[in-house]
Write an enzyme that holds these catalytic residues in place. Structure first.
Site, short mmCIF file in Angstrom:
data_model
loop_
_atom_site.label_atom_id
_atom_site.label_comp_id
_atom_site.label_asym_id
_atom_site.label_seq_id
_atom_site.Cartn_x
_atom_site.Cartn_y
_atom_site.Cartn_z
N ASP A 116 24.61 15.71 47.13
CA ASP A 116 23.76 16.90 47.09
C ASP A 116 22.39 16.64 47.70
O ASP A 116 21.36 17.00 47.15
CB ASP A 116 23.63 17.43 45.66
N CYS A 117 22.39 16.01 48.89
CA CYS A 117 21.13 15.70 49.56
C CYS A 117 20.36 16.97 49.91
O CYS A 117 19.13 16.97 49.97
CB CYS A 117 21.36 14.84 50.79
N TRP A 118 21.08 18.07 50.13
CA TRP A 118 20.42 19.35 50.41
C TRP A 118 19.54 19.77 49.23
O TRP A 118 18.48 20.35 49.42
CB TRP A 118 21.46 20.44 50.71
#
Length: 199
Positions: A116-118
């Site tokens: 979930d780097c976003w």
């Protein structure tokens, strides 16, 4: 202008932030689309729920977003991993948890087991504009005073602020955070904010 955190797609569509929206529009007192004129997600009122838990000596458990594999979603992890998830409150992880320690920073945030780097990028952007972050992360909560296992966060969606209530049970897989987590072990605003966003 900072990028606000938007809720996930609804019915296959996602509106982009309006570049024409003036910054003061985020702060206008009492106006439509202001933090003072909130829509309560799932009709849950943070203050009422917290007061009820405190009067009964209970920790809040959110039946609308339970500590169960169903809240994770079937496509995020293989089935065998979904059933190994454990849910823990920050008070079970730390003797002295805090919502925020020494202010907020983009360096507070670490990626969890899921990709979930976003979310890290969105949270990092919010930390650069404190006035926006204060709208998203209300100051009327924490672990020290009136703690009842309940928190709330605000998201801008389709021209209005939406207040989302959660309990503080966080998902762990093999002893590691499943989602975003703090760099320091006793600061929990990133993890709880992502849980509210997921709800």
């Amino acid at each position: 202008m900072a990028v606000p955190v938007f809720p996930p797609q609804e019915k296959g569509r996602m509106l982009a932030p309006s570049s024409a929206m003036p910054e003061q529009g985020w702060q206008t007192s009492g106006a439509a689309g202001s933090p003072q004129n909130l829509r309560k997600f799932k009709s849950q009122d943070f203050r009422e729920l917290r007061a009820s838990c405190l009067s009964q000596g209970l920790l809040f458990e959110d039946s609308t977003f339970p500590a169960h594999a169903s809240s994770i979603g079937p496509s995020l992890l293989p089935q065998e991993k979904l059933w190994r998830i454990q849910w823990k409150r920050p008070t079970e992880l730390q003797r002295n948890p805090h919502l925020i320690t020494d202010g907020v920073s983009r360096f507070d945030i670490m990626q969890g087991e899921i990709g979930d780097c976003w979310m890290l990028a969105a949270l990092g952007s919010l930390t650069l504009r404190k006035q926006f972050l204060e709208n998203v992360l209300p100051k009327d909560q924490g672990f020290q005073e009136d703690y009842a296992g309940i928190f709330h966060f605000r998201f801008w969606q389709y021209g209005e602020w939406v207040d989302v209530v959660i309990d503080d049970r966080l998902p762990f897989l093999n002893g590691r955070y499943l989602s975003v987590h703090p760099r320091t072990s006793n600061e929990f605003w990133p993890s709880l904010l992502e849980k509210a966003y997921a709800k």
